[in-house]
Design an enzyme around this catalytic site. Sequence first.
Site, PDB file in Angstrom:
ATOM      1  N   TYR A  45       0.826  -1.216   0.000  1.00 20.40           N
ATOM      2  CA  TYR A  45       0.000   0.000   0.000  1.00 20.40           C
ATOM      3  C   TYR A  45       0.856   1.261   0.000  1.00 20.40           C
ATOM      4  O   TYR A  45       0.495   2.277  -0.610  1.00 20.40           O
ATOM      5  CB  TYR A  45      -0.993  -0.039   1.175  1.00 20.40           C
ATOM      6  N   ASN A  84     -12.598   2.383  -5.973  1.00 12.50           N
ATOM      7  CA  ASN A  84     -11.188   2.750  -6.046  1.00 12.50           C
ATOM      8  C   ASN A  84     -10.724   3.403  -4.750  1.00 12.50           C
ATOM      9  O   ASN A  84     -11.512   4.063  -4.068  1.00 12.50           O
ATOM     10  CB  ASN A  84     -10.938   3.717  -7.216  1.00 12.50           C
ATOM     11  N   HIS A 131     -14.633   1.075  -0.565  1.00 14.17           N
ATOM     12  CA  HIS A 131     -13.523   0.198  -0.190  1.00 14.17           C
ATOM     13  C   HIS A 131     -12.384   0.969   0.459  1.00 14.17           C
ATOM     14  O   HIS A 131     -11.247   0.474   0.505  1.00 14.17           O
ATOM     15  CB  HIS A 131     -13.030  -0.596  -1.404  1.00 14.17           C
ATOM     16  N   THR A 146     -15.484  -1.358 -14.300  1.00 11.08           N
ATOM     17  CA  THR A 146     -15.336  -2.397 -13.282  1.00 11.08           C
ATOM     18  C   THR A 146     -15.666  -3.758 -13.886  1.00 11.08           C
ATOM     19  O   THR A 146     -16.528  -3.885 -14.738  1.00 11.08           O
ATOM     20  CB  THR A 146     -16.207  -2.115 -12.029  1.00 11.08           C
TER      21      THR A 146
HETATM   22  C1  BV8 Z   1     -18.189  -8.330   2.009  1.00 13.07           C
HETATM   23  C2  BV8 Z   1      -9.793  -2.549  -1.738  1.00 13.07           C
HETATM   24  C3  BV8 Z   1     -19.930  -8.754   3.621  1.00 13.07           C
HETATM   25  C4  BV8 Z   1      -8.392  -2.916  -1.417  1.00 13.07           C
HETATM   26  C5  BV8 Z   1     -10.982  -4.433  -2.739  1.00 13.07           C
HETATM   27  C6  BV8 Z   1     -18.506 -15.886  -3.065  1.00 13.07           C
HETATM   28  C7  BV8 Z   1     -19.497 -15.352  -3.865  1.00 13.07           C
HETATM   29  C8  BV8 Z   1     -19.825 -14.004  -3.781  1.00 13.07           C
HETATM   30  C9  BV8 Z   1     -19.155 -13.163  -2.894  1.00 13.07           C
HETATM   31  C10 BV8 Z   1     -18.171 -13.686  -2.117  1.00 13.07           C
HETATM   32  C11 BV8 Z   1     -17.836 -15.040  -2.187  1.00 13.07           C
HETATM   33  N1  BV8 Z   1     -16.839 -15.265  -1.304  1.00 13.07           N
HETATM   34  C12 BV8 Z   1     -16.534 -14.094  -0.674  1.00 13.07           C
HETATM   35  C13 BV8 Z   1     -17.341 -13.136  -1.149  1.00 13.07           C
HETATM   36  C14 BV8 Z   1     -17.374 -11.725  -0.735  1.00 13.07           C
HETATM   37  C15 BV8 Z   1     -16.182 -10.992  -1.336  1.00 13.07           C
HETATM   38  C16 BV8 Z   1     -16.132 -11.170  -2.841  1.00 13.07           C
HETATM   39  O1  BV8 Z   1     -16.923 -10.556  -3.551  1.00 13.07           O
HETATM   40  N2  BV8 Z   1     -15.188 -12.011  -3.311  1.00 13.07           N
HETATM   41  C17 BV8 Z   1     -15.065 -12.204  -4.745  1.00 13.07           C
HETATM   42  C18 BV8 Z   1     -13.596 -12.424  -5.099  1.00 13.07           C
HETATM   43  C19 BV8 Z   1     -15.945 -13.394  -5.155  1.00 13.07           C
HETATM   44  N3  BV8 Z   1     -16.405  -9.597  -1.012  1.00 13.07           N
HETATM   45  C20 BV8 Z   1     -15.990  -9.103   0.169  1.00 13.07           C
HETATM   46  O2  BV8 Z   1     -15.355  -9.723   0.986  1.00 13.07           O
HETATM   47  C21 BV8 Z   1     -16.445  -7.670   0.476  1.00 13.07           C
HETATM   48  N4  BV8 Z   1     -17.049  -7.661   1.779  1.00 13.07           N
HETATM   49  O3  BV8 Z   1     -18.728  -9.040   1.203  1.00 13.07           O
HETATM   50  O4  BV8 Z   1     -18.649  -8.142   3.317  1.00 13.07           O
HETATM   51  C22 BV8 Z   1     -20.993  -7.749   3.347  1.00 13.07           C
HETATM   52  C23 BV8 Z   1     -21.722  -7.811   2.155  1.00 13.07           C
HETATM   53  C24 BV8 Z   1     -22.729  -6.881   1.932  1.00 13.07           C
HETATM   54  C25 BV8 Z   1     -22.983  -5.877   2.875  1.00 13.07           C
HETATM   55  C26 BV8 Z   1     -22.224  -5.837   4.046  1.00 13.07           C
HETATM   56  C27 BV8 Z   1     -21.220  -6.766   4.274  1.00 13.07           C
HETATM   57  C28 BV8 Z   1     -15.283  -6.719   0.500  1.00 13.07           C
HETATM   58  C29 BV8 Z   1     -14.585  -6.722  -0.839  1.00 13.07           C
HETATM   59  C30 BV8 Z   1     -13.595  -5.552  -0.912  1.00 13.07           C
HETATM   60  C31 BV8 Z   1     -12.225  -6.024  -1.357  1.00 13.07           C
HETATM   61  N5  BV8 Z   1     -11.346  -4.858  -1.568  1.00 13.07           N
HETATM   62  N6  BV8 Z   1     -10.245  -3.316  -2.896  1.00 13.07           N
HETATM   63  C32 BV8 Z   1      -7.437  -2.527  -2.508  1.00 13.07           C
HETATM   64  O5  BV8 Z   1      -7.821  -1.786  -3.433  1.00 13.07           O
HETATM   65  O6  BV8 Z   1      -6.272  -2.964  -2.386  1.00 13.07           O
HETATM   66  S1  BV8 Z   1     -11.468  -5.253  -4.121  1.00 13.07           S
HETATM   67  C33 BV8 Z   1     -10.905  -4.540  -5.566  1.00 13.07           C
HETATM   68  O7  BV8 Z   1     -11.197  -5.404  -6.666  1.00 13.07           O
HETATM   69  C34 BV8 Z   1     -11.613  -3.269  -5.986  1.00 13.07           C
HETATM   70  O8  BV8 Z   1     -11.898  -2.438  -4.901  1.00 13.07           O
HETATM   71  C35 BV8 Z   1     -12.855  -3.698  -6.688  1.00 13.07           C
HETATM   72  O9  BV8 Z   1     -13.936  -3.828  -5.793  1.00 13.07           O
HETATM   73  C36 BV8 Z   1     -12.512  -5.094  -7.102  1.00 13.07           C
HETATM   74  C37 BV8 Z   1     -12.696  -5.261  -8.582  1.00 13.07           C
HETATM   75  O10 BV8 Z   1     -11.804  -4.445  -9.202  1.00 13.07           O
HETATM   76  P1  BV8 Z   1     -12.270  -3.486 -10.416  1.00 13.07           P
HETATM   77  O11 BV8 Z   1     -12.344  -2.121  -9.862  1.00 13.07           O
HETATM   78  O12 BV8 Z   1     -13.480  -4.006 -11.107  1.00 13.07           O
HETATM   79  O13 BV8 Z   1     -11.008  -3.633 -11.326  1.00 13.07           O
HETATM   80  P2  BV8 Z   1     -10.665  -4.876 -12.271  1.00 13.07           P
HETATM   81  O14 BV8 Z   1      -9.209  -4.800 -12.580  1.00 13.07           O
HETATM   82  O15 BV8 Z   1     -11.235  -6.141 -11.707  1.00 13.07           O
HETATM   83  O16 BV8 Z   1     -11.490  -4.540 -13.583  1.00 13.07           O
HETATM   84  C38 BV8 Z   1     -11.174  -3.369 -14.288  1.00 13.07           C
HETATM   85  C39 BV8 Z   1     -12.228  -3.230 -15.371  1.00 13.07           C
HETATM   86  O17 BV8 Z   1     -11.995  -2.017 -16.072  1.00 13.07           O
HETATM   87  C40 BV8 Z   1     -12.156  -4.360 -16.393  1.00 13.07           C
HETATM   88  O18 BV8 Z   1     -13.485  -4.805 -16.667  1.00 13.07           O
HETATM   89  C41 BV8 Z   1     -11.547  -3.694 -17.629  1.00 13.07           C
HETATM   90  O19 BV8 Z   1     -12.082  -4.224 -18.823  1.00 13.07           O
HETATM   91  C42 BV8 Z   1     -11.981  -2.273 -17.458  1.00 13.07           C
HETATM   92  N7  BV8 Z   1     -11.061  -1.287 -18.053  1.00 13.07           N
HETATM   93  C43 BV8 Z   1      -9.708  -1.360 -18.153  1.00 13.07           C
HETATM   94  N8  BV8 Z   1      -9.257  -0.247 -18.759  1.00 13.07           N
HETATM   95  C44 BV8 Z   1     -10.334   0.539 -19.026  1.00 13.07           C
HETATM   96  C45 BV8 Z   1     -11.491  -0.116 -18.576  1.00 13.07           C
HETATM   97  N9  BV8 Z   1     -12.722   0.393 -18.710  1.00 13.07           N
HETATM   98  C46 BV8 Z   1     -12.824   1.605 -19.291  1.00 13.07           C
HETATM   99  N10 BV8 Z   1     -11.763   2.304 -19.749  1.00 13.07           N
HETATM  100  C47 BV8 Z   1     -10.511   1.806 -19.633  1.00 13.07           C
HETATM  101  N11 BV8 Z   1      -9.473   2.514 -20.092  1.00 13.07           N
END
Ligand code: BV8
Length: 232
Positions: free
Chosen positions: A52, A88, A105, A172
């Site tokens: 970080y 973000n 987040h 996203t």
């Molecule tokens: C929670 C902070 C309970 C830290 C992050 C099984 C099934 C379902 C859910 C779960 C499961 N097992 C566990 C879970 C829950 C879990 C989860 O979802 N896991 C996933 C892996 C399945 N979630 C959690 O634990 C969350 N907490 O659920 O608590 C609760 C629920 C409800 C209400 C109350 C309590 C907490 C999750 C937070 C994790 N922290 N980040 C840090 O940043 O270091 S996650 C991190 O990755 C991001 O914050 C973001 O959320 C996530 C996804 O990233 P994106 O932003 O989408 O980026 P990515 O690279 O993936 O995609 C980029 C996109 O942009 C692409 O599509 C690309 O094509 C596009 N792109 C690229 N360039 C461009 C573009 N678009 C336009 N223009 C461009 N130029």
Amino acid sequence: MKIVVLTGAGISAESGVPTFRDADGLWEGHRVEEVATPEGYDESPALVQKFYDDRRAALASVEPNPAHLALARLEEALGPDLVLVTQNIDDLHERGGSTEVLHMHGELLSALCRACQSRMPWSGEMSGFPPCPRCGVSELRPDVVWFGEIPYEMDRILSALSEADLFVSIGTSGAVYPAAGFVQQAARSGARTLELNLEPSEGTVWFHEARHGPAGQLVPAWVDEILLRVTP
Ligand code: BV8
């Protein structure tokens, strides 16, 4: 017209901030469990603090791009009728002129003290385990929401989704919940839903409309369309 916008790493990609899941994404070289879970932090605090620290330091070398600037123009026109939610942890929305940003987040430029639970602005390093300015204990951690932790601002987000006329997801992958489920919640409340992303996201099927291309081009064009509709 009430609009909820959700942004992800893709909106900051053209500013030079690496995304998580694209080819050279952040998670490569680091297993998610190592750097974005409380267990990973307890296992190797110095490694996680450095992960970080590096991202916090990199903020100084990136600038907001036209997509961030366009959303600031939209806020200027809509005021509280626009709710901007971001996954973000960078400060590019704020530096682009947005004043109301829900960082569900957390933020790189904020510290959380594990001893007294205080949150405070923090722009320096944390790898040296500095003492908390409030309680003096050296238990400061990045104020970011890790996997398994509860996102911030959920009440405000869910209430905005229930009243939205339009939900727009920008840059996203739709891989992480609860953010990835917002489109369905908005649609259930009667909102139209639009995805602006480089390519179809994992949740693209849930959107009424999807436009694919770089956010730096799609977002200003979409904001201009909206401003034509909402400004007399
Ligand atoms: C929670 C902070 C309970 C830290 C992050 C099984 C099934 C379902 C859910 C779960 C499961 N097992 C566990 C879970 C829950 C879990 C989860 O979802 N896991 C996933 C892996 C399945 N979630 C959690 O634990 C969350 N907490 O659920 O608590 C609760 C629920 C409800 C209400 C109350 C309590 C907490 C999750 C937070 C994790 N922290 N980040 C840090 O940043 O270091 S996650 C991190 O990755 C991001 O914050 C973001 O959320 C996530 C996804 O990233 P994106 O932003 O989408 O980026 P990515 O690279 O993936 O995609 C980029 C996109 O942009 C692409 O599509 C690309 O094509 C596009 N792109 C690229 N360039 C461009 C573009 N678009 C336009 N223009 C461009 N130029």
